[in-house]
Design a protein around this motif. Structure first.
Motif, mmCIF file in Angstrom:
data_model
loop_
_atom_site.group_PDB
_atom_site.id
_atom_site.type_symbol
_atom_site.label_atom_id
_atom_site.label_comp_id
_atom_site.label_asym_id
_atom_site.label_seq_id
_atom_site.Cartn_x
_atom_site.Cartn_y
_atom_site.Cartn_z
ATOM 1 N N UNK A 21 0.835 -1.201 0.000
ATOM 2 C CA UNK A 21 0.000 0.000 0.000
ATOM 3 C C UNK A 21 0.869 1.249 0.000
ATOM 4 N N UNK A 22 0.710 2.092 1.015
ATOM 5 C CA UNK A 22 1.522 3.306 1.126
ATOM 6 C C UNK A 22 2.935 2.921 1.553
ATOM 7 N N UNK A 23 3.917 3.306 0.753
ATOM 8 C CA UNK A 23 5.313 2.949 1.019
ATOM 9 C C UNK A 23 6.095 4.206 1.390
ATOM 10 N N UNK A 24 6.658 4.198 2.593
ATOM 11 C CA UNK A 24 7.482 5.323 3.045
ATOM 12 C C UNK A 24 8.962 5.090 2.781
ATOM 13 N N UNK A 25 9.369 3.832 2.892
ATOM 14 C CA UNK A 25 10.782 3.464 2.764
ATOM 15 C C UNK A 25 10.887 2.265 1.830
ATOM 16 N N UNK A 26 11.808 2.338 0.890
ATOM 17 C CA UNK A 26 12.030 1.242 -0.054
ATOM 18 C C UNK A 26 13.492 0.832 0.003
ATOM 19 N N UNK A 27 13.722 -0.452 0.259
ATOM 20 C CA UNK A 27 15.078 -0.999 0.221
ATOM 21 C C UNK A 27 15.148 -1.982 -0.943
ATOM 22 N N UNK A 28 15.841 -1.588 -1.997
ATOM 23 C CA UNK A 28 16.025 -2.456 -3.161
ATOM 24 C C UNK A 28 17.243 -3.338 -2.951
ATOM 25 N N UNK A 29 17.061 -4.620 -3.183
ATOM 26 C CA UNK A 29 18.137 -5.573 -2.949
ATOM 27 C C UNK A 29 17.854 -6.814 -3.779
ATOM 28 N N UNK A 30 18.894 -7.351 -4.401
ATOM 29 C CA UNK A 30 18.743 -8.594 -5.168
ATOM 30 C C UNK A 30 20.107 -9.228 -5.329
ATOM 31 N N UNK A 31 20.132 -10.540 -5.331
ATOM 32 C CA UNK A 31 21.388 -11.243 -5.553
ATOM 33 C C UNK A 31 21.941 -10.946 -6.934
ATOM 34 N N UNK A 32 23.254 -10.931 -7.027
ATOM 35 C CA UNK A 32 23.892 -10.611 -8.298
ATOM 36 C C UNK A 32 24.052 -11.817 -9.198
ATOM 37 N N UNK A 33 24.411 -11.579 -10.456
ATOM 38 C CA UNK A 33 24.630 -12.670 -11.408
ATOM 39 C C UNK A 33 25.907 -13.436 -11.087
ATOM 40 N N UNK A 34 26.078 -14.599 -11.688
ATOM 41 C CA UNK A 34 27.246 -15.432 -11.376
ATOM 42 C C UNK A 34 28.541 -14.847 -11.937
ATOM 43 N N UNK A 35 29.676 -15.252 -11.365
ATOM 44 C CA UNK A 35 30.971 -14.793 -11.868
ATOM 45 C C UNK A 35 31.338 -15.515 -13.156
ATOM 46 N N UNK A 36 32.384 -15.041 -13.795
ATOM 47 C CA UNK A 36 32.844 -15.692 -15.015
ATOM 48 C C UNK A 36 33.921 -14.880 -15.704
ATOM 49 N N UNK A 37 34.178 -15.224 -16.953
ATOM 50 C CA UNK A 37 35.152 -14.520 -17.780
ATOM 51 C C UNK A 37 34.420 -13.731 -18.858
ATOM 52 N N UNK A 38 35.063 -12.692 -19.366
ATOM 53 C CA UNK A 38 34.447 -11.845 -20.382
ATOM 54 C C UNK A 38 33.954 -12.661 -21.576
ATOM 55 N N UNK A 39 34.660 -13.742 -21.874
ATOM 56 C CA UNK A 39 34.310 -14.554 -23.042
ATOM 57 C C UNK A 39 33.113 -15.470 -22.792
ATOM 58 N N UNK A 40 32.689 -15.569 -21.525
ATOM 59 C CA UNK A 40 31.592 -16.479 -21.182
ATOM 60 C C UNK A 40 30.214 -15.887 -21.446
ATOM 61 N N UNK A 41 30.106 -14.550 -21.449
ATOM 62 C CA UNK A 41 28.798 -13.920 -21.335
ATOM 63 C C UNK A 41 28.195 -13.576 -22.690
ATOM 64 N N UNK A 42 26.959 -13.988 -22.859
ATOM 65 C CA UNK A 42 26.213 -13.682 -24.078
ATOM 66 C C UNK A 42 25.379 -12.420 -23.869
ATOM 67 N N UNK A 43 24.757 -11.968 -24.930
ATOM 68 C CA UNK A 43 23.860 -10.821 -24.819
ATOM 69 C C UNK A 43 22.739 -11.121 -23.831
ATOM 70 N N UNK A 44 22.231 -12.348 -23.865
ATOM 71 C CA UNK A 44 21.147 -12.731 -22.963
ATOM 72 C C UNK A 44 21.591 -12.665 -21.502
#
Length: 213
Positions: free
Chosen positions: A79-102
């Motif tokens: 409902x009425x929100x006075x305070x918002x704490x945004x938090x989420x787990x991060x993506x997995x680690x890896x090497x630059x060559x591992x990651x696709x656009x997706x």
């Protein structure tokens, strides 16, 4: 210390464990009523029981906050929100060559676009009432990028850029937005990162810990 927030309502995303739970507990100790969110119902209910010991109302919403359905469920419950704490787990680690656009799109969606969506939903009401507080839990990697966390570095840096401008636009209405940039803490996320790096590099978990310290 009385922070003047007793009786207000806060959303804490990913609030069942780690830094999210730490934020929720600090708010509960200050008398703030809570809506906490996480994917898994069991740990979420366990966290809520601990938080209620501080004498505040705690409502749980088991949902994936990175989805529109999850966001709407949390927002409608609060409902009425006075305070918002945004938090989420991060993506997995890896090497630059591992990651696709997706992979990059998924990281941006979870760690940049989701907190932006939550802010866009909450800021108008905060501004209309003349008071609001937003805290985004990001990472020290926006200042000192971590080599194996390229996906996280990119998404969290994008969020930082968005907040830098938006915070200045909403401040005159009595609303503040701040980013927390924590380093490594003894959380499930830290253990998971060390385990992934150890497996990828063929080293022990202790060696992985030493490499990032």
């Amino acid at each position: 210390m009385d922070l003047g927030i007793r009786g207000k309502t806060a959303i804490v995303c990913a609030g069942s464990k780690g830094l999210g739970f730490g934020c929720a507990e600090a708010l509960a100790q200050s008398g703030v009523n809570l809506v906490i969110n996480a994917r898994s119902k069991g740990p979420l209910e366990d966290a809520a029981e601990k938080l209620r010991a501080h004498g505040v109302d705690v409502t749980t919403v088991a949902a994936d906050i990175t989805t529109r359905t999850g966001q709407e469920s949390v927002l409608n419950t609060a409902g009425v929100v006075d305070i918002l704490v945004n938090n989420a787990g991060g993506p997995p680690p890896g090497m630059w060559s591992d990651w696709s656009r997706e992979d990059f799109i998924a990281a941006l969606d979870a760690n940049m676009l989701t907190p932006i969506a939550m802010m866009k939903a909450c800021l108008p009401g905060m501004m209309e009432r003349g008071w609001g507080r937003v805290v985004n839990i990001t990472s020290q990697s926006v200042k000192s990028p971590i080599p194996v966390l390229g996906l996280s570095n990119s998404a969290r840096a994008g969020l930082t850029g968005y907040v830098a401008g938006t915070s200045r636009q909403v401040a005159p209405a009595g609303v503040t937005i701040n980013n927390l940039q924590p380093g490594i803490h003894a959380t499930d996320r830290a253990v998971s990162l060390d385990s992934d790096v150890a497996q990828q590099q063929g080293i022990s978990i202790n060696e992985a810990k030493a490499a990032r310290c």
